[in-house]
Design an enzyme around this catalytic site. Structure first.
Site, PDB file in Angstrom:
ATOM      1  N   THR A  29       0.848  -1.192   0.000  1.00  0.00           N
ATOM      2  CA  THR A  29       0.000   0.000   0.000  1.00  0.00           C
ATOM      3  C   THR A  29       0.883   1.241   0.000  1.00  0.00           C
ATOM      4  O   THR A  29       1.942   1.245   0.632  1.00  0.00           O
ATOM      5  CB  THR A  29      -0.910   0.005   1.245  1.00  0.00           C
ATOM      6  N   GLY A  30       0.453   2.274  -0.719  1.00  0.00           N
ATOM      7  CA  GLY A  30       1.169   3.543  -0.693  1.00  0.00           C
ATOM      8  C   GLY A  30       1.518   4.064  -2.071  1.00  0.00           C
ATOM      9  O   GLY A  30       1.255   3.424  -3.096  1.00  0.00           O
ATOM     10  N   ASP A  83       6.281  -4.114  -1.432  1.00  0.00           N
ATOM     11  CA  ASP A  83       5.659  -3.040  -0.666  1.00  0.00           C
ATOM     12  C   ASP A  83       6.625  -1.870  -0.569  1.00  0.00           C
ATOM     13  O   ASP A  83       7.816  -1.996  -0.861  1.00  0.00           O
ATOM     14  CB  ASP A  83       5.305  -3.538   0.736  1.00  0.00           C
ATOM     15  N   ASP A  86       8.716   3.289   4.802  1.00  0.00           N
ATOM     16  CA  ASP A  86       8.834   4.674   5.245  1.00  0.00           C
ATOM     17  C   ASP A  86      10.243   4.989   5.719  1.00  0.00           C
ATOM     18  O   ASP A  86      10.705   6.121   5.606  1.00  0.00           O
ATOM     19  CB  ASP A  86       7.813   4.939   6.350  1.00  0.00           C
ATOM     20  N   GLY A 100       0.899   4.648   5.701  1.00  0.00           N
ATOM     21  CA  GLY A 100      -0.341   4.553   4.921  1.00  0.00           C
ATOM     22  C   GLY A 100      -1.472   3.905   5.687  1.00  0.00           C
ATOM     23  O   GLY A 100      -2.601   3.838   5.187  1.00  0.00           O
ATOM     24  N   GLU A 106      -0.068  -5.395   5.965  1.00  0.00           N
ATOM     25  CA  GLU A 106       1.224  -5.458   5.281  1.00  0.00           C
ATOM     26  C   GLU A 106       2.139  -6.493   5.928  1.00  0.00           C
ATOM     27  O   GLU A 106       2.851  -7.222   5.237  1.00  0.00           O
ATOM     28  CB  GLU A 106       1.880  -4.075   5.294  1.00  0.00           C
ATOM     29  N   LYS A 124      14.486   7.411   1.802  1.00  0.00           N
ATOM     30  CA  LYS A 124      14.015   6.487   2.836  1.00  0.00           C
ATOM     31  C   LYS A 124      15.161   5.760   3.541  1.00  0.00           C
ATOM     32  O   LYS A 124      14.941   5.094   4.545  1.00  0.00           O
ATOM     33  CB  LYS A 124      13.059   5.455   2.223  1.00  0.00           C
TER      34      LYS A 124
END
Length: 420
Positions: A29-30, A83, A86, A100, A106, A124
């Site tokens: 997700t993101g 994925d 962060d 997210g 996840e 990151k």
């Protein structure tokens, strides 16, 4: 120089090349995963890839379907999960995820995948987790205020995450999120363990093991790959963490193990799990083959004794190096004949064979299910014909591959402990 969004797109495009037809793929997700979905959809359209995917959020699932990517419920192991992240800790590939809001799903998807990789932009990468972002902690709605108070008492300075309408953000699981500060000087693993003692904590955004690789887009337009440790690459980091938490029977000396068996017996998985649980070095013998040997096997031609001799020499050298260093170690190798085993064992009487054996039907089913391995299924016959099971004068632990990997590892360690 490329901007952050282009760096994300480049990393996502590179990761999309990992997908092969027939795979079951986990979708994160993101914003970075959004680029991965676009790249994956383009490959499906251009190449006719036949895959199925499990999504970590309603938003990802909806977007994937719009792009023509098949989405199913997560009900079986995944070959690959991709994925975003962060934060990615340089040198360890430990992660903070969950900005997210999908951290629980996840983590479930990541732990369900044989290979879990992350995609990110250069920004990151950090020297320590918590350097730039807060740690998301998903809390059960019931008693959230009380759990929040316990986070405060731990010195994590939590703040409830808010939605755009000013109410508390609610996850797809119906929970809330507290974003916390990781205190400087406090180990992230210790914080994660402390959080898991709190009944109201559902999950944290600390992904401390299992990342096999990070594809990172850089400002110069390149994508660089950062590899995880051997256990993450073998897809067994989660199982090792579980076994360690269970406190499997301790072995008081560092053992030397050679995990043997024919193709598809699970040598690499079992070997990596054993090494991780026993805290000893690990080498997959397949990695010691020459390129010529690998090419010959990939073409469907069995190796002869002359082909194998340099390879067996490398295995013997590794075993002796471990013995000299008193480090223990686990090496994976078919070692099908007594001659081969005697060559690599030499005078190392303490070498213990872990002999993985199973039915032909099970081996054939495993071969049919795997993809991308250099050993084709038609070589199974030659390996079975070559196999000489260990004799009564060899130090050996024989286990049935019909058991789960966790049960196999526990059985082997119990046998080792009983004879230490």
């Amino acid at each position: 120089m490329t901007d952050t969004d282009t760096q994300k797109r480049n990393a996502a495009t590179e990761a999309a090349r990992l997908v092969d037809s027939g795979m079951h793929v986990g979708l994160g997700t993101g914003s970075t995963v959004a680029h991965f979905l676009t790249a994956l959809a383009a490959r499906i359209a251009a190449e006719g890839l036949s895959i199925s995917c499990a999504a970590t959020s309603h938003a990802t699932g909806q977007r994937a379907r719009e792009l023509g990517i098949p989405v199913i419920d997560l009900a079986q192991p995944l070959d690959l999960a991709v994925d975003g992240a962060d934060e990615i800790e340089f040198g360890s590939l430990r992660l903070i995820k969950g900005l997210g809001g999908a951290l629980l799903r996840e983590k479930i998807v990541a732990q369900s995948a044989h290979r879990f990789v992350v995609i990110a932009d250069q920004g990151k990468l950090v020297g320590r987790l918590g350097a730039h972002v807060k740690l998301p902690v998903e809390l059960a709605n019931f008693g959230a205020e009380r759990t929040f108070g316990r986070l405060t008492a731990l010195g994590l300075e939590p703040a409830f995450r808010m939605a755009a309408d000013g109410t508390r953000f609610v996850t797809d699981n119906g929970n809330v999120i507290a974003d916390c500060r990781l205190p400087t000087g406090r180990d992230a693993a210790a914080v994660g363990a402390a959080l898991k003692t709190m009944a109201g904590v559902v999950e944290t955004g600390l992904f401390l093991e299992g990342c096999a690789a990070a594809f990172v887009g850089f400002a110069d337009g390149t994508v660089r790959t950062f590899e995880g440790d051997c256990f993450a690459r073998a897809g067994v980091a989660g199982e090792i963490a579980t076994l360690r938490a269970l406190g499997v029977a301790p072995v008081f000396s560092k053992p030397l193990l050679a995990v043997m068996g024919v193709t598809a017996s699970g040598k690499s998985t079992i070997g990596a799990m054993l090494a991780g649980c026993l805290d000893v070095p690990f080498v997959d013998g397949d990695d010691l083959h020459s390129e010529a040997n690998r090419a010959k096997m990939h073409a469907g031609h069995p190796l002869d004794d002359n082909d194998r001799m340099p390879w067996l020499h490398r295995i013997a050298s590794q075993i002796r190096a471990w013995r000299q260093a008193s480090s223990g170690g686990v090496i994976v190798s078919s070692l099908l004949t007594r001659q081969y085993r005697d060559l690599v064992r030499g005078d190392c009487a303490e070498l213990v064979l872990v002999n993985l054996q199973g039915s032909r039907a099970l081996l054939e089913a495993r071969i049919a299910a795997r993809r991308g391995h250099f050993m084709p299924s038609r070589l199974l016959d030659s390996q079975i014909a070559l196999l000489e099971p260990p004799g009564s004068d060899e130090a050996v632990i024989t286990v049935d591959i019909g058991m789960t990997p966790t049960a196999i590892v526990e059985a082997v360690i119990d046998r080792l402990a009983a004879h230490t």
